[in-house]
Design a protein around this motif. Structure first.
Motif, mmCIF file in Angstrom:
data_model
loop_
_atom_site.group_PDB
_atom_site.id
_atom_site.type_symbol
_atom_site.label_atom_id
_atom_site.label_comp_id
_atom_site.label_asym_id
_atom_site.label_seq_id
_atom_site.Cartn_x
_atom_site.Cartn_y
_atom_site.Cartn_z
ATOM 1 N N HIS A 63 0.783 -1.235 0.000
ATOM 2 C CA HIS A 63 0.000 0.000 0.000
ATOM 3 C C HIS A 63 0.819 1.292 0.000
ATOM 4 N N GLY A 64 2.138 1.212 0.245
ATOM 5 C CA GLY A 64 2.960 2.415 0.278
ATOM 6 C C GLY A 64 3.037 3.024 1.670
ATOM 7 N N PHE A 65 3.991 3.930 1.838
ATOM 8 C CA PHE A 65 4.253 4.507 3.154
ATOM 9 C C PHE A 65 3.074 5.333 3.657
ATOM 10 N N GLY A 66 2.483 6.142 2.794
ATOM 11 C CA GLY A 66 1.422 7.044 3.216
ATOM 12 C C GLY A 66 0.217 6.327 3.782
ATOM 13 N N ALA A 67 -0.100 5.146 3.242
ATOM 14 C CA ALA A 67 -1.273 4.397 3.691
ATOM 15 C C ALA A 67 -0.960 3.451 4.847
ATOM 16 N N LEU A 68 0.301 3.355 5.220
ATOM 17 C CA LEU A 68 0.686 2.447 6.297
ATOM 18 C C LEU A 68 0.342 3.069 7.648
ATOM 19 N N THR A 69 -0.370 2.322 8.481
ATOM 20 C CA THR A 69 -0.736 2.811 9.810
ATOM 21 C C THR A 69 -0.393 1.758 10.853
ATOM 22 N N VAL A 70 -0.205 2.229 12.084
ATOM 23 C CA VAL A 70 0.031 1.300 13.180
ATOM 24 C C VAL A 70 -1.182 0.385 13.357
ATOM 25 N N GLU A 71 -2.382 0.920 13.159
ATOM 26 C CA GLU A 71 -3.590 0.108 13.295
ATOM 27 C C GLU A 71 -3.572 -1.048 12.295
ATOM 28 N N ALA A 72 -3.202 -0.762 11.057
ATOM 29 C CA ALA A 72 -3.156 -1.816 10.038
ATOM 30 C C ALA A 72 -2.075 -2.845 10.366
ATOM 31 N N ILE A 73 -0.941 -2.382 10.846
ATOM 32 C CA ILE A 73 0.127 -3.305 11.230
ATOM 33 C C ILE A 73 -0.350 -4.218 12.351
ATOM 34 N N ALA A 74 -1.029 -3.638 13.339
ATOM 35 C CA ALA A 74 -1.533 -4.434 14.464
ATOM 36 C C ALA A 74 -2.511 -5.499 13.988
ATOM 37 N N ARG A 75 -3.428 -5.105 13.094
ATOM 38 C CA ARG A 75 -4.396 -6.081 12.574
ATOM 39 C C ARG A 75 -3.695 -7.208 11.837
ATOM 40 N N ARG A 76 -2.768 -6.858 10.949
ATOM 41 C CA ARG A 76 -2.073 -7.891 10.164
ATOM 42 C C ARG A 76 -1.232 -8.801 11.062
ATOM 43 N N ALA A 77 -0.606 -8.216 12.081
ATOM 44 C CA ALA A 77 0.273 -9.004 12.956
ATOM 45 C C ALA A 77 -0.499 -9.778 14.019
ATOM 46 N N GLY A 78 -1.759 -9.402 14.244
ATOM 47 C CA GLY A 78 -2.543 -10.074 15.267
ATOM 48 C C GLY A 78 -2.143 -9.681 16.677
ATOM 49 N N VAL A 79 -1.741 -8.421 16.840
ATOM 50 C CA VAL A 79 -1.391 -7.930 18.179
ATOM 51 C C VAL A 79 -2.192 -6.655 18.450
ATOM 52 N N ALA A 80 -2.246 -6.256 19.703
ATOM 53 C CA ALA A 80 -2.964 -5.040 20.065
ATOM 54 C C ALA A 80 -2.158 -3.807 19.674
ATOM 55 N N LYS A 81 -2.873 -2.771 19.262
ATOM 56 C CA LYS A 81 -2.199 -1.518 18.915
ATOM 57 C C LYS A 81 -1.412 -0.978 20.099
ATOM 58 N N GLN A 82 -1.949 -1.108 21.296
ATOM 59 C CA GLN A 82 -1.262 -0.620 22.490
ATOM 60 C C GLN A 82 0.056 -1.358 22.707
ATOM 61 N N THR A 83 0.089 -2.625 22.330
ATOM 62 C CA THR A 83 1.329 -3.403 22.445
ATOM 63 C C THR A 83 2.397 -2.821 21.536
ATOM 64 N N ILE A 84 2.019 -2.485 20.320
ATOM 65 C CA ILE A 84 2.986 -1.891 19.385
ATOM 66 C C ILE A 84 3.512 -0.581 19.947
ATOM 67 N N TYR A 85 2.635 0.261 20.462
ATOM 68 C CA TYR A 85 3.078 1.555 20.969
ATOM 69 C C TYR A 85 3.947 1.427 22.224
ATOM 70 N N ARG A 86 3.830 0.309 22.943
ATOM 71 C CA ARG A 86 4.743 0.094 24.065
ATOM 72 C C ARG A 86 6.156 -0.197 23.564
ATOM 73 N N TRP A 87 6.234 -0.798 22.379
ATOM 74 C CA TRP A 87 7.532 -1.237 21.863
ATOM 75 C C TRP A 87 8.149 -0.269 20.868
ATOM 76 N N TRP A 88 7.320 0.432 20.120
ATOM 77 C CA TRP A 88 7.800 1.359 19.099
ATOM 78 C C TRP A 88 7.006 2.664 19.179
ATOM 79 N N PRO A 89 7.669 3.819 19.090
ATOM 80 C CA PRO A 89 6.934 5.080 19.164
ATOM 81 C C PRO A 89 6.225 5.473 17.868
#
Length: 199
Positions: A36-62
């Motif tokens: 989808h490209g950089f502009g369309a990439l979101t933490v929410e989408a990454i969380a959904r694809r990875a099967g983890v909570a968005k809050q978990t990602i934000y604990r590990w990466w800003p």
């Protein structure tokens, strides 16, 4: 775009990361970037694809940039190592050919190109990109050239930093513009810039 230099470590917050979840996030990030490209990439989408909570990602990466940097550092270390053995003109040529393939055929190559582009207009991305990836890799590439010179394998016509820029710049430019990278381009760069020792 040498002895292995340790990658600068970034302070982490939160609990120790589960390795399977960490890898799932990294893989999700580069897959989604490629799709989808950089502009369309979101933490929410990454969380959904990875099967983890968005809050978990934000604990590990800003930010998504830091996720992509971790992906790039890990994947380029595996798929595009800077040669550490005694360098020859041919091993340097091989590294540049691998770099061209990395940019055009590896998902992490797309991450590298996206971060180069984003760094042009976001100072925070530029600073983190230089500190965590470009600086350490340039140190390794500079060391590779220095050892090639010491071994009498190459005689660059420019200083170390200008030589690195002149070697990788045309390769990156063609990848950024979607052009193919012919092997003859790498050969010309090596022959004209490094002046390999005649066999």
């Amino acid at each position: 775009m040498p002895s292995a230099s340790p990658q600068p470590r970034r302070p982490r917050s939160g609990s120790r990361r589960d390795e399977a979840a960490r890898l799932a996030v990294l893989h999700a990030a580069d897959d989604l970037l490629a799709e989808h490209g950089f502009g369309a990439l979101t933490v929410e989408a990454i969380a959904r694809r990875a099967g983890v909570a968005k809050q978990t990602i934000y604990r590990w990466w800003p930010s998504k940039v830091e996720i992509l940097l971790d992906t790039l550092i890990e994947d380029s270390g595996k798929h595009l190592p800077v040669p550490t053995e005694k360098p020859t003109a041919e091993s340097i040529r091989g590294y540049l050919r691998d770099f061209a393939r990395f940019l055009t055929g590896d998902p992490a190559g797309k991450v590298l190109l996206a971060l180069i582009a984003e760094a042009q207009h976001d100072p925070g991305t530029a600073e983190s990109f230089h500190q965590r990836y470009l600086g350490p890799r340039r140190d390794q590439e500079r060391d590779m050239l220095a050892r090639g010179i010491d071994a009498g394998e190459i005689s660059p016509v420019l200083g170390p930093d200008a030589t690195i820029d002149a070697l990788v710049g045309p390769i990156v430019y063609r990848a950024l513009t979607g052009a193919s990278i012919p092997s003859g381009l790498v050969d010309a760069l090596v022959e004209n810039l490094l002046r390999p020792r005649s066999i």
